[in-house]
Design an enzyme around this catalytic site. Structure first.
Site, mmCIF file in Angstrom:
data_model
loop_
_atom_site.group_PDB
_atom_site.id
_atom_site.type_symbol
_atom_site.label_atom_id
_atom_site.label_comp_id
_atom_site.label_asym_id
_atom_site.label_seq_id
_atom_site.Cartn_x
_atom_site.Cartn_y
_atom_site.Cartn_z
ATOM 1 C CG HIS A 1 85.648 77.281 -25.534
ATOM 2 N ND1 HIS A 1 84.870 77.708 -26.686
ATOM 3 C CD2 HIS A 1 87.002 76.705 -25.912
ATOM 4 C CE1 HIS A 1 85.706 77.509 -27.477
ATOM 5 N NE2 HIS A 1 86.980 76.961 -27.337
ATOM 6 C CD GLU B 1 88.769 80.277 -26.251
ATOM 7 O OE1 GLU B 1 89.586 79.044 -25.808
ATOM 8 O OE2 GLU B 1 88.526 80.323 -27.360
ATOM 9 C CG HIS C 1 89.822 73.178 -25.292
ATOM 10 N ND1 HIS C 1 90.389 74.361 -25.150
ATOM 11 C CD2 HIS C 1 89.150 73.540 -26.422
ATOM 12 C CE1 HIS C 1 90.339 75.103 -25.958
ATOM 13 N NE2 HIS C 1 89.267 74.970 -26.898
#
Ligand SMILES: *[C@@H]1O[C@H](CO)[C@@H](O)[C@H](O)[C@H]1NC(C)=O
Ligand SMILES: *[C@@H]1O[C@H](CO)[C@@H](O)[C@H](O)[C@H]1NC(C)=O
Length: 356
Positions: A188, A321, A115
């Protein structure tokens, strides 16, 4: 002479003030509200804090997992509600090569990058560009060259918007200024359609994923590069079934990228998923223009004290996502995520909430 000096001093003061203010962007909470849905977002990490929608009896519940205060998001490893980037999901070996240059990134997940690194877009303060309570919130972030190891300056914009009575949209855009760079943004949010305190989602929630293939991963969740059919496997959600119905065939829940079956031609949105909670009657449908959707059943969520001091547990929510494929920078057969200066990265997702 004195006049010139005075003007110069004022200029310096103004410049310093502007830069200090810019660096010291205030953290706030912004509510989107249309009398039917209400959503709270903070500019810390462009994070979705609350989403309140009615159940079949018209009762409102907050259907996203999160913390009780914005401060708690600063020390968080769950990515609750965050807008993650510059490259969401994993980059194997915490590096990639672009135009002959090796870019080394923070290894914040078993030797890989997760991420966007240890301080990705979900951990920075965004600028509030535009806010209209019954319509939209637009946030921007200017990422500098070399930030978390990524090449070039990148201007990012995310707009959260209410569409009609029961739709929630997220529009993301990113523009590289001076160098080609990979971009893959994702929202997210952890959902629990029964309400964030209703616990385990495995038998209460039914899901349908409009995806015939997945990108299989190794033990550290890095794609092997294969693209495999789901038919007849525990990954097959082409027909709706409860999330947990084939858990016994999996190592530990779902944390995998689905390759969406694109039904619309060109750039139109395609349906990614439909999720339903039997108890509340709430249904969430999701459309996107992206190639993939990561389906995650909060397998790594340890006991976490959240809103109202409620303790979330493993499988207490699910994430969908939408994004490009994970680790695309290291797989030539995956759609490229490299964006060149002059070109734009764009990503749209639309949720529709109903109850019956
Ligand atoms: C959302 O934010 C508004 C404004 O800050 C606040 O009044 C409201 O209580 C918040 N809603 C929730 C569910 O926390
Ligand atoms: C932040 O996280 C670390 C490690 O998880 C923990 O030891 C620390 O107490 C946390 N700090 C706050 C303010 O919650």
């Amino acid at each position: 002479m004195a006049k010139a000096l005075l003007c110069f001093s004022i200029l310096i003061i103004a410049f310093t003030y502007f830069n200090v203010c810019k660096a010291d962007e205030k953290i706030g909470i912004y509510e989107l509200q249309n009398g039917h849905i209400s959503i709270n977002i903070t500019n810390y990490g462009a994070t979705v804090l609350n989403v309140l929608v009615p159940d079949r009896n018209g009762n409102l519940d907050d259907i996203v997992l999160g913390f009780g205060s914005v401060d708690e998001y600063k020390n968080d490893s769950t990515y609750f509600g965050a807008l993650v980037g510059r490259v969401a999901n994993r980059i194997g070996g915490a590096q990639f090569t672009l135009n002959g240059h090796v870019y080394k990134l923070p290894a914040n997940d078993h030797g890989n990058t997760l991420h966007g690194g240890s301080r990705g877009f979900g951990d920075v303060v965004w600028t509030v560009y535009d806010y209209v309570k019954d319509s939209h919130l637009t946030l921007t972030y200017d990422s500098h060259d070399g930030e978390q190891g990524f090449p070039g300056e990148l201007s990012v914009t995310v707009t959260y918007l209410l569409i009609g009575r029961n739709k929630f949209g997220i529009k993301m855009e990113a523009n590289p200024k001076n160098k080609p760079t990979p971009v893959n943004l994702a929202s997210h949010t952890y959902w629990n359609l029964g309400g964030h305190t209703s616990g385990n989602i495995l038998s209460s929630h039914t899901i349908q994923l409009y995806a015939s293939r997945i990108t299989p991963v190794n033990d550290n969740l890095i794609p092997t590069g294969e693209i495999s059919p789901v038919e007849g496997t525990a990954y097959d959600f082409l027909e709706p079934r409860t999330i947990g119905s084939k858990f016994n065939e999996l190592p530990d829940g779902y944390d995998i990228n689905y390759v969406l079956d694109r039904t619309g031609a060109g750039k139109t949105l395609t349906k990614a998923a439909t999720v339903r909670d039997g108890e509340s009657g709430r249904k969430m449908e999701l459309w996107t223009d992206q190639a993939g959707v990561q389906f995650y059943t909060s397998n790594m969520l340890g006991d976490t004290v959240g809103k109202g001091r409620f303790v979330y547990k493993k499988y207490g929510g699910f994430c969908l996502e939408t994004q490009g494929f994970p680790d695309s920078v290291n797989h030539r057969n995956f759609p490229s995520q490299i964006v060149n200066p002059g070109d734009s990265y764009r990503h749209v997702m639309v949720y529709r909430f109903t109850a019956s």
